[in-house]
Design an enzyme around this catalytic site. Structure first.
Site, PDB file in Angstrom:
ATOM      1  N   ALA A 149      72.294  -0.677  38.402  1.00 44.55           N
ATOM      2  CA  ALA A 149      71.305  -0.508  38.311  1.00 44.55           C
ATOM      3  C   ALA A 149      71.037  -2.323  38.757  1.00 44.55           C
ATOM      4  O   ALA A 149      72.063  -3.434  38.779  1.00 44.55           O
ATOM      5  CB  ALA A 149      70.842  -0.619  36.677  1.00 44.55           C
ATOM      6  N   GLU A 186      78.924  -3.710  31.888  1.00 42.12           N
ATOM      7  CA  GLU A 186      77.511  -3.515  30.631  1.00 42.12           C
ATOM      8  C   GLU A 186      77.931  -4.560  30.027  1.00 42.12           C
ATOM      9  O   GLU A 186      77.326  -4.654  29.422  1.00 42.12           O
ATOM     10  CB  GLU A 186      77.211  -2.035  30.572  1.00 42.12           C
ATOM     11  CG  GLU A 186      76.102  -0.966  32.090  1.00 42.12           C
ATOM     12  CD  GLU A 186      77.497  -0.294  32.618  1.00 42.12           C
ATOM     13  OE1 GLU A 186      78.460  -0.421  32.341  1.00 42.12           O
ATOM     14  OE2 GLU A 186      76.973   0.360  33.529  1.00 42.12           O
ATOM     15  N   GLY A 206      75.661   1.637  37.101  1.00 44.57           N
ATOM     16  CA  GLY A 206      75.473   3.057  37.243  1.00 44.57           C
ATOM     17  C   GLY A 206      75.595   3.227  38.391  1.00 44.57           C
ATOM     18  O   GLY A 206      75.605   4.373  38.636  1.00 44.57           O
ATOM     19  N   GLU A 224      77.615   5.328  37.269  1.00 40.21           N
ATOM     20  CA  GLU A 224      77.604   7.186  36.282  1.00 40.21           C
ATOM     21  C   GLU A 224      77.261   7.458  37.569  1.00 40.21           C
ATOM     22  O   GLU A 224      76.741   8.619  37.544  1.00 40.21           O
ATOM     23  CB  GLU A 224      77.015   6.304  35.990  1.00 40.21           C
ATOM     24  CG  GLU A 224      76.693   5.715  34.816  1.00 40.21           C
ATOM     25  CD  GLU A 224      76.033   5.027  33.883  1.00 40.21           C
ATOM     26  OE1 GLU A 224      75.555   3.819  34.235  1.00 40.21           O
ATOM     27  OE2 GLU A 224      76.001   5.046  32.112  1.00 40.21           O
TER      28      GLU A 224
END
Ligand code: T1G
Length: 689
Positions: free
Chosen positions: A66, A128, A105, A108
């Protein structure tokens, strides 16, 4: 090729839609990327001529996560989870084409594709936890379904990436491609379209059985990481999410993950660790060095002194293939130093982290010598002898006469005046400080000390070299103790006063340990050695430390210092130390008293903050965040509290000033006078920027 957004292009290669992401530097999932993926998938699904989809990234890496810079902003659509759901529920197979580092992310996103192919040197991780978070887009629910709970737990709690071969073996990816990633991914997508299968990770369950059949699994995990993750919230929250994946239906597990993610994101630890992520990267930037400044190629390094520091410094260089000439004054000292280096490598090889061949190769890159003239062809010479200005000036004066033109002359001094050392040469612009932290081959911090005449070329070269040898460099100015030790002196001074006034060393140390430091002030002194700068001949017994040295209590290395140590170097409080503090307190007319932990913590940390503000005022550090980087990497300040300057901001500088004033009134000591910068910022209601 048509642009969906400025960050995502859409093209079709004979029935395979290709979504090409281009969001330098790391293809973070910024708003434009999420928008482009959503629209691209929708467009591909609506196009009857398209039978499958490839998600591909330009630049150096697949999506690396992200966009962390968006965390502090109001969320902008489209929602990442919605984008991922569109992909996972797609009626046509989607293939992730991975190179570089598929992280957070990014991984993911790949887990919501039906297939994942990668080049051989790609890496995969959910880091993370290093941001005080957990994978908040289904990573904790999908990853264990592919690799099992054990591997998934190890990955999310350590944050460490795994290689493509590990990922293939674990079942995280479907293929390692050998040729062109895009072409191979398109070919794979074409095959996938023919199979009429749409494998969704969320539907997998087989890999979770092992954890389900071992009721002690998560207890064992928690025990195995307890020491390393003491004080951190995120590792435990990550474990709870993997537990949810094992014990709850998928959609329930997603809800658990979302709840725990929100809790972490709202907390001070995530804020501190995200702050620190950027602080660490800022430290490497020196504003007044023009981009076009040339660097000096460092092909050969000389190290003077084969002691603990010199040997460790030499290891840093040979670890990345730079040959070293290591100079000592006697064969016995040289042999001892070389043997310590070899033993360090053999220990590492025994742990499987390097091969026996690596040990030989690295030791072979160190050439021992008793003659400083053997340094004549070195591009960089690092002096690492003991902390004595006369000796250092003598060495630099000699180097001035033998080092080649253009050689960088560096001192590893931890506190002495670099300008005075530079003045011992005719080439002060080539003199710099490279303050490594002990053990030099382990500690990541490197204080790069900029002398008043050090050239920008030399500075830029040393900042780059730091990256090359995998150090985190912070550029600091010249003052006694530079940044780290100058601040530490204040803490150690207060620790000593507290011990005179009634706190025991173990109470002081426990307060720091409970705050999150790996050890307290007195244990740290015992580790470093109490006899630094002490000599039996000149000792006057004027301090507790002197008296301990006179008793032969030099710290861990002698089995006793402020504490007694067993063979495992476990510290045990001793009445010897308290009795000495009592004796000195009596002599000084100090009435000893019970001191509360809160006062101890204030008196240890507030002077550090105040000294940091003075360092900023005097421009010894470029930024407040640089001071935090020094303290986290050099002195064990817990990263989940960001560093002394970030911590001060969380308290509020007005509170810091108010407390300093309180101790100033209580003690009448000028020591507590708040710095001008601190007063100014507090008055304006600001923090350290
Ligand atoms: N967001 C924004 N900027 C980033 C970024 C990110 N995720 N990663 C790197 N940058 C910037 C960085 O600040 C620097 O900027 C430049 O890119 C180069 O980085 C929902 C919530 C990818 C291994 O934690 O580990 O996904 O200084 O110097 O050494 O579950 O960057 O040049 O202006 O580090 O080659 C999870 C973080 C996010 C990965 C490359 N992802 N990045 O290392 O370059 S949270 C991460 C890294 C998340 C989801 C959750 C490294 C790297 P500048 P660099 P590098």
């Amino acid at each position: 090729m048509a642009a969906l957004t400025i960050m995502v292009d859409y093209s079709v290669d004979s029935q395979v839609a290709i979504l090409t992401l281009d969001n330098p530097p790391v293809n973070a999932l910024s708003q434009g990327v999420r928008q482009g993926i959503k629209e691209g998938v929708e467009q591909a699904l609506a196009d009857d001529d398209v039978h499958s989809i490839v998600l591909y990234c330009k630049g150096r890496t697949f999506i690396a996560g992200a966009d962390i810079t968006e965390f502090s902003q109001a969320p902008k659509g489209p929602d990442f989870h919605a984008v991922l759901k569109t992909m996972e529920d797609a009626s046509k197979p989607i293939v992730a084409a991975i190179h570089g580092t598929a992280l957070g992310g990014g991984l993911e996103t790949a887990l919501c594709c039906h297939y994942r192919v990668a080049v051989a040197d790609a890496k995969f991780g959910l880091p993370e936890v290093n941001l005080g978070l957990l994978p908040g887009a289904g990573g904790t629910q999908r990853l264990p379904r592919l690799v099992g709970a054990e591997k998934a737990t190890e990955m999310v709690t350590s944050g460490n990436p795994i290689s493509a071969i590990e990922a293939l073996q674990a079942g995280l990816i479907d293929r390692i491609v050998q040729g062109s990633l895009l072409a191979d991914a398109v070919a794979f997508a074409r095959e996938a379209a023919l199979s009429n299968e749409l494998p969704r990770v969320r539907d997998r369950d087989d890999k979770l059985q092992t954890a389900r059949e071992n009721p002690d699994f998560f207890t064992q995990v928690r025990q195995s990481i307890a020491r390393k993750t003491r004080g951190f919230l995120a590792p435990e929250y990550n474990i709870r999410c993997i537990e949810a994946a094992v014990n709850q239906p998928f959609d329930e597990g997603l809800k658990t993950e979302a709840k725990l993610f929100r809790e972490l994101m709202a907390g001070p630890q995530a804020a501190a660790q995200q702050y620190f992520f950027f602080a660490e990267r800022q430290a490497g930037k020196v504003p007044d060095i023009p981009k076009e400044t040339p660097e000096i190629p460092i092909a050969r390094v000389g190290v003077i002194g084969a002691g603990t520091m010199g040997g460790g410094i030499a290891m840093n260089m040979v670890n990345v293939g730079i040959p070293v000439t290591l100079v000592e004054t006697s064969q016995e000292a040289l042999d001892r130093g070389l043997n310590v280096v070899r033993k360090n490598y053999e220990n590492t090889a025994r742990k499987g982290r390097i091969s026996d061949a690596d040990v030989e190769h690295r030791c072979g890159l160190i050439n021992g010598s008793l003659d400083l003239n053997d340094l004549a062809d070195c591009d960089l010479i690092i002096e690492a002898v003991f902390e004595n200005m006369a000796v250092k000036k003598e060495i630099f004066s000699t180097l001035d006469g033998l080092a080649k033109d253009g050689a960088i002359l560096a001192s590893n001094t931890s506190a002495l005046d670099l300008n005075e050392i530079a003045a011992a040469t005719q080439r002060p612009e080539w003199v710099i400080g490279l303050h490594f932290f002990s053990p030099a081959n382990v500690m990541k911090l490197l204080e790069v000390v900029r002398g008043e005449k050090t050239s920008v070329t030399v500075i830029k070269t040393c900042m780059s070299l730091a990256k090359r040898i995998r150090k985190v460099a912070v550029l600091v100015g010249v003052c006694h103790g530079f940044v780290g030790n100058r601040i530490l002196f204040q803490r150690q001074y207060q620790a000593d006063k507290l011990a005179h006034e009634g706190a025991t060393p173990q109470q002081v140390d426990k307060v720091l340990f409970d705050f999150g430091f790996p050890m307290g002030a007195f244990q740290m002194s015992d580790l470093a050695g109490l006899d630094i700068g002490w000599s039996k001949a000149k000792s006057t017994g004027a301090t507790v430390k002197d008296r301990l040295c006179e008793l032969g209590r030099f710290g861990q290395k002698s089995g006793a210092g402020f504490y007694d140590y067993d063979e495992k170097r476990t510290p045990a409080p001793t009445p010897v130390t308290v009795e000495l503090f009592e004796e000195f307190a009596a002599k000084a007319g100090i009435t000893r008293r019970e001191i509360a932990d809160e006062e101890i913590l204030d008196r240890l940390l507030l002077p550090m903050i105040n000294e940091g503000a003075k360092i900023l005022q005097e421009r010894i550090a470029l930024r407040a965040s640089d001071i935090d980087v020094v303290y986290v990497y050099g002195y064990g300040w817990p990263v989940y509290r960001g560093g002394p300057m970030h911590y001060a901001n969380t308290i509020g500088l007005d509170q810091v000033v108010e407390k300093l004033r309180r101790y100033q009134a209580q003690t009448g000591e000028a020591f507590w006078e708040p710095s001008l910068l601190l007063l100014d910022l507090a008055e304006k209601g600001q923090g350290f920027s």
